[in-house]
Design an enzyme around this catalytic site. Sequence first.
Site, PDB file in Angstrom:
ATOM      1  N   PHE A 111       0.810  -1.218   0.000  1.00 31.31           N
ATOM      2  CA  PHE A 111       0.000   0.000   0.000  1.00 31.31           C
ATOM      3  C   PHE A 111       0.838   1.262   0.000  1.00 31.31           C
ATOM      4  O   PHE A 111       0.379   2.330  -0.417  1.00 31.31           O
ATOM      5  CB  PHE A 111      -0.970   0.001   1.189  1.00 31.31           C
ATOM      6  CG  PHE A 111      -0.376   0.422   2.501  1.00 31.31           C
ATOM      7  CD1 PHE A 111      -0.546   1.717   2.980  1.00 31.31           C
ATOM      8  CD2 PHE A 111       0.330  -0.473   3.298  1.00 31.31           C
ATOM      9  CE1 PHE A 111      -0.021   2.114   4.191  1.00 31.31           C
ATOM     10  CE2 PHE A 111       0.849  -0.094   4.520  1.00 31.31           C
ATOM     11  CZ  PHE A 111       0.683   1.206   4.978  1.00 31.31           C
ATOM     12  N   LYS A 112       2.096   1.159   0.425  1.00 31.96           N
ATOM     13  CA  LYS A 112       2.955   2.347   0.460  1.00 31.96           C
ATOM     14  C   LYS A 112       3.137   2.954  -0.930  1.00 31.96           C
ATOM     15  O   LYS A 112       3.408   4.146  -1.070  1.00 31.96           O
ATOM     16  CB  LYS A 112       4.312   2.000   1.059  1.00 31.96           C
ATOM     17  CG  LYS A 112       4.283   1.290   2.406  1.00 31.96           C
ATOM     18  CD  LYS A 112       3.730   2.162   3.512  1.00 31.96           C
ATOM     19  CE  LYS A 112       3.630   1.421   4.831  1.00 31.96           C
ATOM     20  NZ  LYS A 112       4.888   1.157   5.481  1.00 31.96           N
ATOM     21  N   ASP A 113       2.993   2.129  -1.977  1.00 32.51           N
ATOM     22  CA  ASP A 113       3.160   2.631  -3.343  1.00 32.51           C
ATOM     23  C   ASP A 113       2.158   3.733  -3.674  1.00 32.51           C
ATOM     24  O   ASP A 113       2.470   4.651  -4.446  1.00 32.51           O
ATOM     25  CB  ASP A 113       2.975   1.495  -4.357  1.00 32.51           C
ATOM     26  CG  ASP A 113       4.085   0.473  -4.320  1.00 32.51           C
ATOM     27  OD1 ASP A 113       5.253   0.870  -4.152  1.00 32.51           O
ATOM     28  OD2 ASP A 113       3.791  -0.727  -4.465  1.00 32.51           O
ATOM     29  N   THR A 144       7.875   0.435   3.312  1.00 34.61           N
ATOM     30  CA  THR A 144       8.134   1.843   3.005  1.00 34.61           C
ATOM     31  C   THR A 144       9.437   2.003   2.229  1.00 34.61           C
ATOM     32  O   THR A 144       9.510   2.738   1.242  1.00 34.61           O
ATOM     33  CB  THR A 144       8.181   2.685   4.294  1.00 34.61           C
ATOM     34  OG1 THR A 144       6.905   2.664   4.914  1.00 34.61           O
ATOM     35  CG2 THR A 144       8.567   4.123   3.993  1.00 34.61           C
TER      36      THR A 144
END
Length: 464
Positions: A111-113, A144
């Site tokens: 999800f960090k993308d 991250t």
Amino acid sequence: MNYISTRGEAPAVSFTEALLGGIAPDGGLYLPETWPRLTAPGIAAAAGQPYAALVREVLARFVGGALPAAVIARAAARLEETFHHAAIAPLVQLEPNLWVLELFHGPTSAFKDLAMQLMASLADAALAGTGERLLLLTATSGDTGAAAVRAFAGADNIDLVVLHPLDRVSPVQRRQMTTVGADNVLNLAVRGDFDDCQTLVKGLLAEPSLREGRRVSSVNSINWARLAGQIPYYLAAASALGGPSRPARFVVPTGNFGDAFAGWAARTMGVPLGLIAAVNRNDALARAINGGRYERMNAHATASVSMDVQAPSNFERLVFEASGRDAGLTRRLFEGFVRDGAVDLPPELLEVLRAQLAVVSIDEQATRVEIGAAWRRYGRTVCPHTAVALAAARRLDPQEGPVVVLATAHPAKFPDVISDVLGFTPAEPPAFASLTCGAERLVPIPADQRMALTEIERLLSGDC
């Protein structure tokens, strides 16, 4: 739109200054001076809109006039170019009133993308034509750092330093960081835990020598731009499930509390949602909210490695808001926490915190059980972090309305855990096609700021 510090002793700054500065000069974290609001018709109209359109709408409210609209549009378009799913953040139903929000279709399958790709585009635009160079520092428990390397590797005016805990990230996470052969990237493997890495980053951000001839910032979720980039998927999912007339409850697996605070921000903007933070056995947040004492303990290594955090930075933002933006109280509490390793939360503050957020701790056995249950019930492999959130979601009454579990990483990033529980290795996502088998580039160091500074100075001098 200006930004203020949670500790109240720094001047207000623009979005670009918050983006390029990361942490405030007084050691606090930036937040909007006033929260923008979404109207009920606007939330309802978000249903069915392309994800990039929602990104443009949300970011425009936080950027204000600091960057042109075309820059925001280019940043949003970058998601369409780099993600492997047309919906970018698809919402998938598992059973009546239980959904997963898939946030792992980006270039590093985490999800960090979603925020990191936006941040790289915005930082590029903010630096364009200024002649300035930016040094970015990030502590990572796995995802991250990988997302930052993929977003910033090869940037013309940006150097990136990633600090990860040695032997405490999955092999896939580590290789996503260390096999990208970019000269502007330095990977430091710290002998310690994530909190040691985070402490080093905070100390380095205050190091005067690093600021000579350049800007210094962080891409951790202490940087407000990271959280602003995560708010759109709460809006997208809530509107798709009938918001604002039909509130949903979001269960968020969390380590540094950035993703959960983005949900809090979405709610403050008007998106009606309930918020449940799910933590693993590293339960500092649960002990703080449920017991009233915020205390750092040694982090335990778990299968959900990105959540192995005992000093979640973004808790400071929540305390600031829950205290009625009392910067003095926030400063005293978190300076005391850094000094003593523990603080007791005032009863009146605790009452507000509990009204705004529920926190559930899920142990290792329950995590493994949920990985198995997800496969048996749905034919679905889930990463350990998603399993933590699914296990927490089981404790909710489905008759009270829709529950959305945030699926934060692709299970193939954790093949050993999945194989141990299910007896097979998950299929690799498209993003793994670019994962090289080349030599790894990393420098092991102790949790020592001087050692870290020495290696960073070598990078900046071109000796790496």
